[in-house]
Design a protein around this motif. Structure first.
Motif, PDB file in Angstrom:
ATOM      1  N   LYS A  74     -10.442  -6.800   1.024  1.00 64.15           N
ATOM      2  CA  LYS A  74     -10.754  -5.651   1.862  1.00 64.15           C
ATOM      3  C   LYS A  74     -10.501  -5.943   3.339  1.00 64.15           C
ATOM      4  CE  LYS A  74     -14.228  -3.876  -1.344  1.00 64.15           C
ATOM      5  NZ  LYS A  74     -15.664  -3.506  -1.535  1.00 64.15           N
ATOM      6  N   ASP A  75     -10.263  -7.197   3.644  1.00 66.65           N
ATOM      7  CA  ASP A  75      -9.982  -7.637   5.013  1.00 66.65           C
ATOM      8  C   ASP A  75      -8.468  -7.730   5.186  1.00 66.65           C
ATOM      9  OD1 ASP A  75      -9.524  -9.073   7.359  1.00 66.65           O
ATOM     10  OD2 ASP A  75     -11.268 -10.363   7.088  1.00 66.65           O
ATOM     11  N   PRO A  76      -7.873  -6.964   6.121  1.00 67.18           N
ATOM     12  CA  PRO A  76      -6.413  -6.993   6.300  1.00 67.18           C
ATOM     13  C   PRO A  76      -5.862  -8.389   6.569  1.00 67.18           C
ATOM     14  CG  PRO A  76      -7.371  -5.151   7.499  1.00 67.18           C
ATOM     15  CD  PRO A  76      -8.517  -5.971   7.008  1.00 67.18           C
ATOM     16  N   ALA A  77      -6.653  -9.240   7.236  1.00 67.71           N
ATOM     17  CA  ALA A  77      -6.176 -10.592   7.511  1.00 67.71           C
ATOM     18  C   ALA A  77      -6.006 -11.384   6.220  1.00 67.71           C
ATOM     19  CB  ALA A  77      -7.156 -11.307   8.450  1.00 67.71           C
ATOM     20  N   TRP A  78      -6.923 -11.189   5.272  1.00 68.23           N
ATOM     21  CA  TRP A  78      -6.816 -11.893   3.997  1.00 68.23           C
ATOM     22  C   TRP A  78      -5.735 -11.283   3.113  1.00 68.23           C
ATOM     23  CZ3 TRP A  78      -7.931 -16.503   2.615  1.00 68.23           C
ATOM     24  CH2 TRP A  78      -8.992 -17.194   3.199  1.00 68.23           C
ATOM     25  N   LEU A  79      -5.546  -9.982   3.198  1.00 70.85           N
ATOM     26  CA  LEU A  79      -4.455  -9.357   2.452  1.00 70.85           C
ATOM     27  C   LEU A  79      -3.117  -9.908   2.925  1.00 70.85           C
ATOM     28  CD1 LEU A  79      -3.480  -7.325   0.352  1.00 70.85           C
ATOM     29  CD2 LEU A  79      -3.530  -5.560   2.144  1.00 70.85           C
ATOM     30  N   GLU A  80      -3.014 -10.142   4.224  1.00 71.76           N
ATOM     31  CA  GLU A  80      -1.789 -10.741   4.766  1.00 71.76           C
ATOM     32  C   GLU A  80      -1.576 -12.144   4.205  1.00 71.76           C
ATOM     33  OE1 GLU A  80       0.156 -12.140   9.045  1.00 71.76           O
ATOM     34  OE2 GLU A  80      -1.683 -10.949   9.020  1.00 71.76           O
ATOM     35  N   VAL A  81      -2.668 -12.911   4.062  1.00 74.67           N
ATOM     36  CA  VAL A  81      -2.573 -14.248   3.463  1.00 74.67           C
ATOM     37  C   VAL A  81      -1.996 -14.143   2.053  1.00 74.67           C
ATOM     38  CG1 VAL A  81      -3.909 -16.201   2.568  1.00 74.67           C
ATOM     39  CG2 VAL A  81      -4.447 -15.250   4.826  1.00 74.67           C
ATOM     40  N   VAL A  82      -2.533 -13.223   1.270  1.00 75.07           N
ATOM     41  CA  VAL A  82      -2.081 -13.078  -0.112  1.00 75.07           C
ATOM     42  C   VAL A  82      -0.616 -12.664  -0.158  1.00 75.07           C
ATOM     43  CG1 VAL A  82      -2.379 -11.729  -2.223  1.00 75.07           C
ATOM     44  CG2 VAL A  82      -4.375 -12.619  -1.016  1.00 75.07           C
ATOM     45  N   LEU A  83      -0.200 -11.756   0.722  1.00 76.54           N
ATOM     46  CA  LEU A  83       1.193 -11.324   0.731  1.00 76.54           C
ATOM     47  C   LEU A  83       2.120 -12.476   1.099  1.00 76.54           C
ATOM     48  CD1 LEU A  83       0.810  -7.798   2.370  1.00 76.54           C
ATOM     49  CD2 LEU A  83       1.351  -8.305  -0.024  1.00 76.54           C
ATOM     50  N   LYS A  84       1.693 -13.331   2.034  1.00 77.92           N
ATOM     51  CA  LYS A  84       2.494 -14.520   2.359  1.00 77.92           C
ATOM     52  C   LYS A  84       2.598 -15.454   1.161  1.00 77.92           C
ATOM     53  CE  LYS A  84       1.802 -14.902   7.381  1.00 77.92           C
ATOM     54  NZ  LYS A  84       1.303 -15.779   8.477  1.00 77.92           N
ATOM     55  N   LEU A  85       1.489 -15.606   0.458  1.00 79.22           N
ATOM     56  CA  LEU A  85       1.474 -16.474  -0.713  1.00 79.22           C
ATOM     57  C   LEU A  85       2.407 -15.939  -1.796  1.00 79.22           C
ATOM     58  CD1 LEU A  85       0.050 -18.948  -2.029  1.00 79.22           C
ATOM     59  CD2 LEU A  85      -1.675 -17.348  -2.898  1.00 79.22           C
ATOM     60  N   VAL A  86       2.347 -14.636  -2.041  1.00 84.67           N
ATOM     61  CA  VAL A  86       3.176 -14.024  -3.086  1.00 84.67           C
ATOM     62  C   VAL A  86       4.651 -14.066  -2.697  1.00 84.67           C
ATOM     63  CG1 VAL A  86       3.692 -11.866  -4.282  1.00 84.67           C
ATOM     64  CG2 VAL A  86       1.319 -12.581  -3.951  1.00 84.67           C
TER      65      VAL A  86
END
Length: 394
Positions: A74-86
């Motif tokens: 729910k935190d955009p900063a963490w969503l960005e982390v996941v997108l970088k990982l993927v």
């Protein structure tokens, strides 16, 4: 064998974690993405089976050799982390209900555009669409609706599910198989693909023999004498001895006539062994009830009769072939102590893959994964503090 393959896992319960554990066992780097509260299986275990430190046996059996990354989607900063990982991953596996990953911004279409080489595996109860899409998918429910429960047991007993989550596990294996096939295909095409495995398909696939008999016009009937398949000839199934039980399978009537010294079986004739299967099974039952299990085991072994003991789990664990095959493995857990689990089910050059990493603590890989993705110390500290805050507020 899968060294260098990175798998991002959004999985919980059994189907998903078991599929990714199979990949991790053979060398894939599996990063299990968990919410701040942890995956469901960390706090649930069927018979309330928790070891020291409130460690769930259910979690321990399906999460070895994986790493844990705790994120707040729910935190955009963490969503960005996941997108970088993927963006750098080879495989993504998810076992949420259909549509959940799309709502999180992590659906197939978006991630395929982000990383065209990504293998995206979706594990569900019934499939990504269709009339049952939003129904809860769980093993015993699928055993029931797939016909498996109604085909199990004798004619006088109610429909009977089997005593293990075999649909979950088969769906997991099919999911892992699909991922490996897609990885092989990507070597040729350079492009990833969407792989789907679901419990319904798995439950039907487990019944490849009886369902194909049925759809081609052969209707089986559950046996009153306990024949364990509606479609098999007698003698077949579990029989009581004078002190226990034995199972017989696929023995000719000529064999039974010779071993049991009863010409009646030969008189029935092999061509009528299905038609008269209730009589055959009952006649076998009469014979076996007269002597103890050990007597029949020795006799059947000498005559190469197809038989097996009816083992309890205690018998299984102590079975000499199970022990020879090294079917169980142990590891030391800092809180739970010595833990025993089923080992990887396949050998490679005669060796089963071992436990390289015990099932991880929640978020144990956070700092390492974040640094690998290029986050500096201040960014790592900020992201980590946000997770701790979310965890404390629950």
């Amino acid at each position: 064998m899968l060294s260098g393959v990175r798998v991002v896992s959004f999985t919980h319960f059994l189907q998903g974690p078991s599929a990714t554990q199979l990949l991790a066992d053979v060398g894939a780097e599996v990063i299990k993405v968990e919410p701040p509260s942890g995956a469901f299986e960390r706090t649930w275990s069927g018979p309330d089976a928790f070891l020291e430190g409130d460690t769930s046996v259910f979690f321990l059996l399906g999460n070895r050799n994986v790493r844990s990354l705790t994120v707040d989607l729910k935190d955009p900063a963490w969503l960005e982390v996941v997108l970088k990982l993927v963006a750098e991953a080879d495989v993504l596996v998810e076992s949420f209900r259909p549509g959940a990953m799309d709502r999180l911004g992590l659906g197939w279409s978006r991630l395929h555009e982000l990383n065209p080489r990504l293998i995206y595996c979706s594990l569900s109860g019934y499939g990504s669409d269709g009339p049952y899409r939003d129904r809860p998918g769980q093993d015993v429910l699928l055993q029931s609706m797939s016909g498996l429960a109604s085909a199990t047991g004798s004619a006088s007993t109610p429909p009977t599910p089997v005593g293990a989550s075999l649909v979950d596990q088969h769906a997991a294996v099919l999911g892992a198989f699909g991922i490996l096939a897609a990885l092989h295909g990507r070597e040729r095409s350079g492009v990833g693909s969407l792989v789907e495995s679901n419990l319904l398909n798995a439950a039907l696939d487990l019944q490849i023999e009886p369902l194909n008999y049925f759809v081609n016009g052969f209707t089986g009937i559950r046996s009153e004498s306990g024949i364990s398949s509606p479609y098999y000839k007698a003698p077949y199934g579990v029989f009581a001895t004078s002190d226990g039980h034995l199972t017989l399978s696929l023995n000719s009537l000529e064999t039974m006539a010779a071993v049991l010294e009863d010409p009646w079986f030969a008189e029935v004739g092999e061509h009528r062994s299905y038609e008269r299967r209730e009589e055959v099974n009952e006649r076998v039952a009469q014979h076996l009830s007269q002597q103890p299990t050990d007597h029949w085991e020795q006799l059947f072994a000498r005559h190469r009769v197809w038989f097996a003991p009816v083992n309890t789990y205690g018998d299984v664990v102590a079975d000499p072939q199970v022990r020879h095959n090294k079917s169980f493995t142990t590891f030391e857990h800092p809180e739970a102590g010595t833990v025993t689990v089923l080992a990887h089910p396949v050998t490679y050059d005669g060796v089963r893959p071992g436990v390289r990493h015990i099932p991880p603590d929640l978020g144990a890989a956070n700092e390492d994964v974040l640094r690998t993705l290029g986050y500096d110390s201040d960014q790592v500290e900020l992201l980590q503090s946000s997770i701790l805050s979310r965890r404390a507020s629950r």
